[in-house]
Design a protein around this motif. Structure first.
Motif, PDB file in Angstrom:
ATOM      1  N   SER A 209      72.257  82.888  44.875  1.00  0.00           N
ATOM      2  CA  SER A 209      72.231  83.089  43.391  1.00  0.00           C
ATOM      3  C   SER A 209      72.559  81.451  42.772  1.00  0.00           C
ATOM      4  N   VAL A 210      72.755  80.489  43.742  1.00  0.00           N
ATOM      5  CA  VAL A 210      73.200  79.196  43.332  1.00  0.00           C
ATOM      6  C   VAL A 210      72.098  78.447  42.574  1.00  0.00           C
ATOM      7  N   GLU A 211      72.405  77.912  41.426  1.00  0.00           N
ATOM      8  CA  GLU A 211      71.533  77.013  40.793  1.00  0.00           C
ATOM      9  C   GLU A 211      72.263  75.676  40.587  1.00  0.00           C
ATOM     10  N   ALA A 212      71.869  74.430  40.875  1.00  0.00           N
ATOM     11  CA  ALA A 212      72.713  73.114  40.492  1.00  0.00           C
ATOM     12  C   ALA A 212      71.908  72.207  40.091  1.00  0.00           C
ATOM     13  N   HIS A 213      72.610  71.054  39.375  1.00  0.00           N
ATOM     14  CA  HIS A 213      71.772  69.949  38.998  1.00  0.00           C
ATOM     15  C   HIS A 213      72.920  68.941  38.785  1.00  0.00           C
ATOM     16  N   LEU A 214      72.279  67.875  38.938  1.00  0.00           N
ATOM     17  CA  LEU A 214      73.313  66.419  38.575  1.00  0.00           C
ATOM     18  C   LEU A 214      72.852  65.870  37.309  1.00  0.00           C
ATOM     19  N   THR A 215      73.696  65.232  36.645  1.00  0.00           N
ATOM     20  CA  THR A 215      73.491  64.660  35.485  1.00  0.00           C
ATOM     21  C   THR A 215      74.044  63.348  35.539  1.00  0.00           C
ATOM     22  N   LEU A 216      73.178  62.134  35.467  1.00  0.00           N
ATOM     23  CA  LEU A 216      73.785  60.617  35.488  1.00  0.00           C
ATOM     24  C   LEU A 216      73.478  59.950  34.270  1.00  0.00           C
ATOM     25  N   SER A 217      74.669  59.257  33.827  1.00  0.00           N
ATOM     26  CA  SER A 217      74.588  58.434  32.681  1.00  0.00           C
ATOM     27  C   SER A 217      75.414  57.172  32.709  1.00  0.00           C
ATOM     28  N   ASP A 218      75.151  56.157  32.036  1.00  0.00           N
ATOM     29  CA  ASP A 218      76.183  55.125  31.716  1.00  0.00           C
ATOM     30  C   ASP A 218      77.208  55.472  30.655  1.00  0.00           C
ATOM     31  N   GLN A 219      77.016  56.836  29.880  1.00  0.00           N
ATOM     32  CA  GLN A 219      77.966  57.374  28.964  1.00  0.00           C
ATOM     33  C   GLN A 219      78.242  58.701  29.175  1.00  0.00           C
ATOM     34  N   PRO A 220      79.644  58.968  29.081  1.00  0.00           N
ATOM     35  CA  PRO A 220      79.852  60.608  29.369  1.00  0.00           C
ATOM     36  C   PRO A 220      78.852  61.405  29.263  1.00  0.00           C
ATOM     37  N   PRO A 221      78.184  62.041  30.094  1.00  0.00           N
ATOM     38  CA  PRO A 221      76.978  62.802  29.968  1.00  0.00           C
ATOM     39  C   PRO A 221      77.544  64.271  29.181  1.00  0.00           C
ATOM     40  N   ILE A 222      76.315  64.689  28.568  1.00  0.00           N
ATOM     41  CA  ILE A 222      76.444  65.974  27.832  1.00  0.00           C
ATOM     42  C   ILE A 222      75.365  66.921  28.648  1.00  0.00           C
ATOM     43  N   ASP A 223      75.743  68.135  29.279  1.00  0.00           N
ATOM     44  CA  ASP A 223      74.805  68.755  30.062  1.00  0.00           C
ATOM     45  C   ASP A 223      73.805  69.426  29.286  1.00  0.00           C
ATOM     46  N   VAL A 224      72.832  68.630  28.921  1.00  0.00           N
ATOM     47  CA  VAL A 224      71.709  69.380  28.111  1.00  0.00           C
ATOM     48  C   VAL A 224      71.022  70.598  28.697  1.00  0.00           C
ATOM     49  N   ARG A 225      70.702  70.247  30.213  1.00  0.00           N
ATOM     50  CA  ARG A 225      70.115  71.378  30.938  1.00  0.00           C
ATOM     51  C   ARG A 225      70.780  72.454  30.884  1.00  0.00           C
ATOM     52  N   SER A 226      71.870  72.833  31.165  1.00  0.00           N
ATOM     53  CA  SER A 226      72.568  73.787  31.201  1.00  0.00           C
ATOM     54  C   SER A 226      72.628  74.465  29.802  1.00  0.00           C
ATOM     55  N   ALA A 227      72.719  73.715  28.889  1.00  0.00           N
ATOM     56  CA  ALA A 227      72.803  74.245  27.525  1.00  0.00           C
ATOM     57  C   ALA A 227      71.533  74.903  27.115  1.00  0.00           C
ATOM     58  N   ILE A 228      70.144  74.145  27.375  1.00  0.00           N
ATOM     59  CA  ILE A 228      69.004  74.830  27.151  1.00  0.00           C
ATOM     60  C   ILE A 228      68.767  76.035  27.912  1.00  0.00           C
ATOM     61  N   ARG A 229      68.981  75.828  29.207  1.00  0.00           N
ATOM     62  CA  ARG A 229      68.714  76.908  30.234  1.00  0.00           C
ATOM     63  C   ARG A 229      69.348  78.254  29.612  1.00  0.00           C
ATOM     64  N   GLY A 230      70.979  77.966  29.301  1.00  0.00           N
ATOM     65  CA  GLY A 230      71.711  78.971  29.041  1.00  0.00           C
ATOM     66  C   GLY A 230      70.898  79.814  27.669  1.00  0.00           C
ATOM     67  N   LEU A 231      70.434  79.085  26.723  1.00  0.00           N
ATOM     68  CA  LEU A 231      69.810  79.723  25.792  1.00  0.00           C
ATOM     69  C   LEU A 231      68.584  80.594  26.242  1.00  0.00           C
ATOM     70  N   LEU A 232      67.862  79.805  26.864  1.00  0.00           N
ATOM     71  CA  LEU A 232      66.447  80.506  27.384  1.00  0.00           C
ATOM     72  C   LEU A 232      66.555  81.831  27.851  1.00  0.00           C
ATOM     73  N   VAL A 233      67.707  81.902  28.708  1.00  0.00           N
ATOM     74  CA  VAL A 233      67.837  83.117  29.555  1.00  0.00           C
ATOM     75  C   VAL A 233      68.949  84.022  29.140  1.00  0.00           C
ATOM     76  N   TYR A 234      69.395  83.890  27.651  1.00  0.00           N
ATOM     77  CA  TYR A 234      70.512  84.770  27.298  1.00  0.00           C
ATOM     78  C   TYR A 234      69.886  86.042  26.987  1.00  0.00           C
ATOM     79  N   PRO A 235      70.658  86.950  27.628  1.00  0.00           N
ATOM     80  CA  PRO A 235      69.918  88.452  27.658  1.00  0.00           C
ATOM     81  C   PRO A 235      69.960  89.235  26.406  1.00  0.00           C
ATOM     82  N   TYR A 236      70.521  88.813  25.422  1.00  0.00           N
ATOM     83  CA  TYR A 236      70.926  89.764  24.378  1.00  0.00           C
ATOM     84  C   TYR A 236      70.230  89.300  23.070  1.00  0.00           C
ATOM     85  N   GLY A 237      69.968  90.077  21.953  1.00  0.00           N
ATOM     86  CA  GLY A 237      69.295  89.539  20.760  1.00  0.00           C
ATOM     87  C   GLY A 237      69.655  90.172  19.526  1.00  0.00           C
TER      88      GLY A 237
END
Length: 722
Positions: A209-237
């Protein structure tokens, strides 16, 4: 209970996401075919693997006439082999699948049967031999366990004998009994240093079930991928969730999706998904133009109406189709209610009243100023916010409970031409933190408010002193938050998109991997998906930049062990009862038996938007789609409670019955009892997942019942093991 009218066919947008579809529909079309001189034609249609009846339809036309005819066609192989499985299987379950064989070959046959799974299902006794006379039927049963399978697993059935050789594929969904979780780990890598990221046990999650990713930046990163994916797979409506999950499709084109490590969708695909979301939102719109959370038109809310109208504006500006009448009705509602709402504001700063949200849900009770400021901003986007009303709201700005409301009001004033008041409101908004703790009715949080304030200022090109502090505040709140709501996910997506699109003035470099490392460079954040194997083996990241780099590792998955129960905010108890209401206790259930499930919810805080989710064991199927009209429900009493009357409680806003769960959206103020009926369908031993409840917009406020161990189901003909 009031009836609800529904229009249209089966193409209507679905309100929620459930299990993957395992059934393939047959819908074949030949296209225009020319007839010969005898008025005949031969048409070949490639029918897939199928046994049953099909409807054959033909339409014939000449310049002067047309006609049509249809007939039912039976389709059957010489040997019909159909596999019956549970709707799903949970990791840890042991169940039985049944293979039904029907010999239609015209002669007796001896068949060799082999059942296997290329995706890791563990099937016992998977090879057997059976002799079937012509027209006879036999059912073979095979014990099955999840094994190493996860997700939609395939089951391969091969049957051979005499002239017959048959190969068929079936699908069985395998899922975890534990709620999905995500953890984040943040690192700082100095120039020239190498960081090795390794997680041998992948955070205690089930490996598959594991899904992982790395975010690299020269500024404190904001995890946009997790936010978008969390929205796209959210199960309720609900209305807010439907809007939030559709919002990424407005902005995330194919290039952006690749940058964020997401599946890219074409413009046409995004338009189709937005069209469905907007159609569903249209069903939530009241005749007045306002929107309600779950489609009850008498409970429309001003903040929701402003949020949906904002979404429609953004979609229209990006060139997507938005029904003009729907948007016009929403805008007219916002204008009327803004003037009415501002006139009803008290002159002083009101004290917070926990019951106000129940008494004044339309304007969010004590949070009235904040929701009105949002409506003012949305109206000002179209130059429809009355300046006199904005100035009246400005004079009452001491009532603001969040800096976001002041930023929205300030931008509205600026768009309508009052720069002096706009500057003051924006400056005060940047400096004002959100009043924490209580539910203000604006679906917000310190994280969401800070991120949206910064995003709005950047969008309208307002260079306000101190706005950079909003980014730091967002990052600090993100580190504190284990869970995020859909509003917070959307805000993270928007601020991450804004930061990623800016010219940050410097290009950073790094090397990632071992052996022959790959080069990686900025500006902005770079995202790299990881699989569980790479994470377990370790991944080296070398900073070849002149300044430090920030690395964030996000790991999501289902815990391998049942999480600890929690009842400090919401206490939950599930019990099973026989058809006459008596408790079932720990005895085994029999296939074919009907059970009533009672979920007791005892909140210890007021929760305006609660969600209760009860995942059922795999051996059961939720049977009755409307318990209030259930069979013989009027004669049943459970602990002195009439289940039908309990399910008619006005605090229950919305109920869903799915393949694998019962879901209820409720206002939690005092104890509430929920009931539903389930049918026992599959023998085996099944894991019983815990009941879960949360405040949808304060997800750190939740309750989790203890996992109830396992449930034994026996065939009606066999006896329970001692």
């Amino acid at each position: 209970k009031k009836g609800k009218l529904k229009f249209g066919g089966d193409a209507a947008p679905k309100p929620t996401t459930s299990l993957p579809k395992k059934v393939k529909l047959i819908d074949l079309f030949s296209g225009p075919v020319s007839l010969d001189e005898q008025g005949e034609a031969e048409v070949t249609l490639p029918v897939p693997d199928f046994n049953g009846s099909l409807r054959l339809m033909a339409v014939v036309a000449t310049p002067e006439q047309f006609g049509s005819a249809e007939a039912e066609v039976q389709v059957a192989a010489p040997l019909v082999a159909e596999l019956a499985t549970p709707r799903f299987l949970t990791v840890g379950d042991s169940a039985v699948i049944a293979l039904d064989l029907h010999n239609l070959s015209g002669a007796a046959q001896t068949f060799k049967v082999e059942v296997s799974s290329p995706d890791g299902l563990r099937i016992q006794g998977a090879s057997s031999t059976v002799t079937l006379p012509d027209q006879r039927r036999q059912t073979l049963r095979f014990p099955v366990e999840a094994g190493s399978a996860f997700g939609l697993a395939g089951v391969q059935v091969n049957v051979s004998g005499g002239p017959i050789k048959l190969s068929r594929q079936f699908a069985l969904q395998v899922q975890a009994p534990t709620p999905r979780q995500q953890i984040s780990r943040r690192f700082t890598v100095a120039p020239g240093e190498t960081l090795t990221v390794k997680d041998a046990d992948t955070g205690g999650f089930l490996r598959a079930s594991v899904e992982a990713h790395l975010t690299l930046s020269d500024q404190p990163p904001i995890d946009v991928r997790s936010a978008i994916r969390g929205l796209l797979v959210y199960p309720y409506g609900c209305t807010e969730q439907t809007t939030s999950t559709a919002y990424p499709h407005v902005f995330v084109d194919e290039d952006s999706a690749r940058r964020f490590g997401l599946k890219p969708f074409s413009r046409e695909q995004r338009a189709a998904m937005l069209e469905k979301a907007i159609a569903r939102l249209g069903a939530m719109q009241a005749p007045s133009g306002g929107f309600s959370l779950w489609g009850n038109v008498s409970e429309y809310e001003y903040w929701l109406s402003a949020y949906v109208t904002h979404f429609l504006l953004d979609a229209r500006e990006q060139g997507f189709n938005v029904p003009a009448q729907m948007q016009q009705k929403a805008t007219d509602f916002l204008l009327r209610a803004l003037q009415e709402g501002v006139s009803g504001l008290p002159t002083g700063k009101p004290s917070y009243n926990a019951d106000a949200i129940w008494q004044d849900r339309r304007y969010a009770g004590s949070g009235r100023f904040g929701v009105l400021a949002y409506g003012a901003y949305v109206l000002a986007r179209e130059s429809k916010a009355p300046l006199a009303t904005l100035r009246q709201l400005y004079e009452l700005r001491a009532q603001a409970h969040s800096g976001l409301a002041l930023v929205q009001l300030g931008i509205a004033l600026k768009l309508m031409g009052d720069d002096a008041r706009a500057t003051t409101a924006i400056a005060e908004g940047i400096a004002k933190p959100r009043d924490g703790g209580p539910w203000w009715g604006d679906y917000g949080s310190p994280l969401r408010d800070a991120a949206l304030s910064y995003t709005l200022l950047q969008r309208h090109k307002i260079n306000a002193a101190g706005s950079a502090s909003l980014v730091a505040l967002t990052a600090a709140e993100l580190e504190k938050n284990t869970w995020t709501s859909t509003q917070e996910k959307l805000a993270l997506f928007l601020i991450g998109r804004e930061l990623g699109s800016r010219d940050q003035g410097s290009i950073w470099t790094a090397e990632i991997g071992t052996g022959k490392p790959a080069s990686l460079s900025g500006p902005g954040s770079q995202i790299r998906p990881l699989d569980a194997a790479a994470l377990a083996g370790g991944l080296a990241i070398r900073n070849t930049h002149r300044d430090k780099l920030f690395v964030e590792l996000a790991i999501g998955g289902h815990p391998a062990k049942m999480p600890a129960a929690r009842s400090d905010a919401i206490a939950l108890v599930r019990t099973l009862h026989a058809g006459d209401g008596t408790p079932i206790g720990t005895r085994p259930l029999k296939v074919g038996e009907s059970v009533l499930v009672r979920v007791q919810v005892r909140p210890k805080v007021h929760i305006g938007n609660g969600l209760v989710v009860d995942h059922i064991p795999a051996g059961l199927e939720i049977e009755n789609l409307n318990i209030a009209q259930g069979e013989a429900m009027g004669a049943v009493s459970i602990a002195g409670i009439d289940p039908a009357a309990a399910m008619a409680d006005r605090r229950i806003q919305h109920v869903e019955f799915r393949d694998d769960r019962f879901v209820a959206a409720v206002r939690l103020q005092g104890e509430i009892n929920l009931f539903y009926r389930a049918r026992v369908v599959t023998p085996g031993r099944f894991v019983v997942p815990p009941v879960y409840a949360e405040d949808m917009y304060r997800p750190d406020t939740y309750g989790l019942a203890e996992g109830d161990g396992s449930l034994t189901v026996i065939d009606g003909k066999e006896k329970a093991a001692p």
